[in-house]
Design a protein around this motif. Structure first.
Motif, short mmCIF file in Angstrom:
data_model
loop_
_atom_site.label_atom_id
_atom_site.label_comp_id
_atom_site.label_asym_id
_atom_site.label_seq_id
_atom_site.Cartn_x
_atom_site.Cartn_y
_atom_site.Cartn_z
N PHE A 154 0.77 -1.24 0.00
CA PHE A 154 0.00 0.00 0.00
C PHE A 154 0.80 1.30 0.00
O PHE A 154 0.34 2.29 -0.53
N GLU A 155 1.95 1.31 0.66
CA GLU A 155 2.65 2.60 0.80
C GLU A 155 3.26 3.02 -0.53
O GLU A 155 3.86 2.21 -1.23
N ARG A 156 3.11 4.29 -0.85
CA ARG A 156 3.62 4.80 -2.12
C ARG A 156 4.41 6.08 -1.89
O ARG A 156 4.14 6.83 -0.96
N SER A 180 0.92 13.26 1.80
CA SER A 180 2.16 12.48 1.69
C SER A 180 3.38 13.35 1.93
O SER A 180 4.31 12.94 2.63
N ALA A 218 5.78 13.03 5.18
CA ALA A 218 7.18 12.64 4.93
C ALA A 218 8.14 13.48 5.78
O ALA A 218 9.24 13.05 6.09
N LYS A 243 5.60 7.29 5.62
CA LYS A 243 5.21 7.02 4.24
C LYS A 243 3.76 6.54 4.28
O LYS A 243 3.43 5.63 5.02
N LEU A 244 2.90 7.17 3.50
CA LEU A 244 1.47 6.87 3.59
C LEU A 244 0.98 6.06 2.40
O LEU A 244 1.54 6.13 1.31
N PRO A 245 -0.11 5.32 2.59
CA PRO A 245 -0.74 4.62 1.47
C PRO A 245 -1.66 5.57 0.69
O PRO A 245 -2.87 5.40 0.66
N ILE A 246 -1.05 6.60 0.11
CA ILE A 246 -1.84 7.66 -0.53
C ILE A 246 -1.25 7.96 -1.90
O ILE A 246 -0.04 7.97 -2.07
#
Lengths: 105, 416
Positions: A44-46, B242, B246, B251-254
């Motif tokens: 999931f992390e991008r 994000s 940061a 680190k986000l799932p975005i």
């Protein structure tokens, strides 16, 4: 409207292409030994940078081939087109990842 | 704060409306606050308001890199509704809609809530089956939802092409009568005024450039106007979630993408509420000023450019004209885009983060406006007690590790 240089077909309008998100994501070698949080990170992390983004594209309504783009996510300027599996071209810097540099489009 | 009322209006009329006080101050930032909220959009301002009002924490700064309400809060299509699918979402958004219903009184500010209904169209037998399932689920959860036949839709919205020869024939639909629109700027301004009145400092033109942490705990934020110390910091920056997260090493799932909308020239009232079609990716409403407001899907690649691309506009307008052929001669006045932060399950990410004292309200994607009151209230609760509010427990970052995703792609995808 972006125009993207397909390595096989040449320059075409963006409508012919599909973006499949961030490139160079490595599947963990031994998924069974990963913790749930490592697996979630892979799934999931991008990077989602405000700056140069390395991403996978496919010429869906053309030759259907996959390739990589280095593209700026504010100006949409395309800095490099390179094959799947290839390393990031040397002149591309993604150092701006996560930074708040203001980029004027 | 001067209360807005008919009496005040009459009083100020006598002096030609030249002496209205500003709705909020523009203070210099102090060196430290109990809580710093990054982002003076609807969510940030609402969080500050509820922190001060419900939790007695008023030593709060809301930092905004641009101007108040100038991001997605001022760029959305102002739809409010609670017709999600899963109970976690429905409970949260229903609470938000209820707060909207009393918001003008609560904040002494007319947010121009207009509950004309949100009508979702079905264009095939399969669409209708899904809409039946969806509206049944809502009814079971106590949210108003009603199936409509083609004939009922024709009477409700005569401008729709309900003929059998239509390009996208309308088989029926379902409506949430309590859904509708509210004035987006007014919501931001009302919360700003209410928060400011309770002592919150709203600091515009103050960009956060770094988040200082020490031993896994937040210390404060670096800004264009100096370092500000804070025990607790909340991130409510929509499309830039994000990049700001940061700064704290998260680190986000975005993924951030552009979402566009257009408005036409103003015309006389001709459309009730909001009409949307998931199949063709378009939704349409009429503003109080008479403009026809049209939105569609997000641009299909990551972007922080608040512009949007032309192919998506063309696609959305083509779909809209197939639904509403009579709009074909309307002239468009404006087109714009916001940067929306999309999560993998199209549900928000709100709550605590792995950094102690750092909270996040993001991942609202294409539908953050409707969530502003409940988002603010629950984030304020989470900040004040350092425990997620029960309504948002399911929406924390941990759900991606647990695999407990709340996949609202269908309900959130096009119906913003």
């Amino acid at each position: 409207m972006m125009q993207i240089e397909c390595p096989w077909c040449g320059k075409r309008d963006e409508e012919e292409f599909t973006c499949a998100g961030q490139s160079h994501i490595q599947r963990p070698q031994n998924p069974r030994q990963n913790s749930d949080s490592e697996w979630a990170s892979y799934l999931f992390e991008r990077s989602n940078p405000k700056g140069v983004h390395l991403e996978r594209w496919r010429h869906t309504f053309g030759c259907r081939q996959w390739f990589n783009l280095a593209r700026h996510t504010v100006s949409h300027e395309i800095l490099a087109v390179y094959p799947m599996g290839a390393a990031v071209p040397e002149h591309i810097s993604t150092a701006g990842d996560g930074a708040v540099e203001e980029v004027v489009a | 704060m001067e209360k807005y009322s008919l009496l005040q209006l009459a009083k100020h009329a006598l002096s030609g409306h030249r002496h209205w006080p500003p709705a909020w101050r523009s203070p210099e930032p102090k060196q430290s606050y109990d809580v710093v909220i990054i982002g003076a959009g609807g969510h940030g301002l609402a969080s500050a308001y509820y922190l001060a009002k419900k939790h007695g924490i008023s030593n709060v700064a809301v930092l905004e890199k641009g101007w108040l309400g100038g991001g997605n809060t001022g760029r959305n299509t102002t739809v409010v509704r609670s017709n999600y699918f899963y109970p976690q979402s429905t409970h949260f958004f229903e609470h938000s809609l209820k707060l909207y219903e009393s918001l003008s009184r609560e904040l002494n500010y007319n947010v121009m809530l207009s509950q004309g209904g949100v009508l979702t169209l079905g264009h095939s037998r399969h669409d209708m089956e899904i809409l039946e399932r969806w509206s049944n689920s809502l009814q079971l959860q106590g949210v108003d939802a009603e199936m409509m036949t083609t004939e009922q839709i024709r009477r409700h919205t005569p401008l729709l092409d309900t003929s059998r020869a239509a390009r996208y024939p309308i088989w029926g639909g379902f409506i949430q009568h309590r859904g509708g629109v509210a004035r987006h700027d007014a919501v931001a301004w009302a919360y700003a005024r209410g928060a400011d009145d309770r002592g919150v400092d709203i600091i515009q033109n103050c960009q956060v450039t770094g988040i200082r942490t020490s031993a896994g705990r937040v210390q404060g934020v670096e800004t264009g106007r100096g370092y500000i110390r804070a025990d607790k910091v909340a991130i409510a920056v929509a499309g830039h979630s994000s990049t700001v997260a940061a700064m704290a090493g998260l680190k986000l799932p975005i993924v951030s993408q552009s979402l566009q909308a257009v408005v036409s020239e103003p015309v006389k009232p001709c459309l009730n509420g909001v009409v949307l079609s998931g199949l063709v990716h378009a939704y349409v409403s009429q503003s109080d000023r008479g403009e026809i407001l049209i939105g569609g899907g997000t641009d299909r690649y990551p972007s922080y450019g608040q512009r949007g691309n032309l192919p998506l506009v063309e696609e959305t307008l083509a779909a809209t004209l197939n639904l509403f052929p009579r709009f074909s001669r309307l002239k468009l006045m404006r087109q714009w885009a916001g940067t929306v932060d999309i999560s993998p399950d199209s549900s928000p990410i709100i709550g605590k983060t792995p950094v102690a004292g750092l909270y996040i309200s993001g991942g609202w994607g294409t539908g953050g406006f409707k969530a502003i009151p409940a988002g603010g209230e629950t984030l304020a609760h989470t900040i004040a007690s350092d425990r997620p509010h029960p309504l948002i427990e399911a929406f924390g970052l941990q759900r991606f590790v647990d695999g407990a995703l709340i996949d609202e792609g269908a309900a959130a995808g096009v119906a913003h």
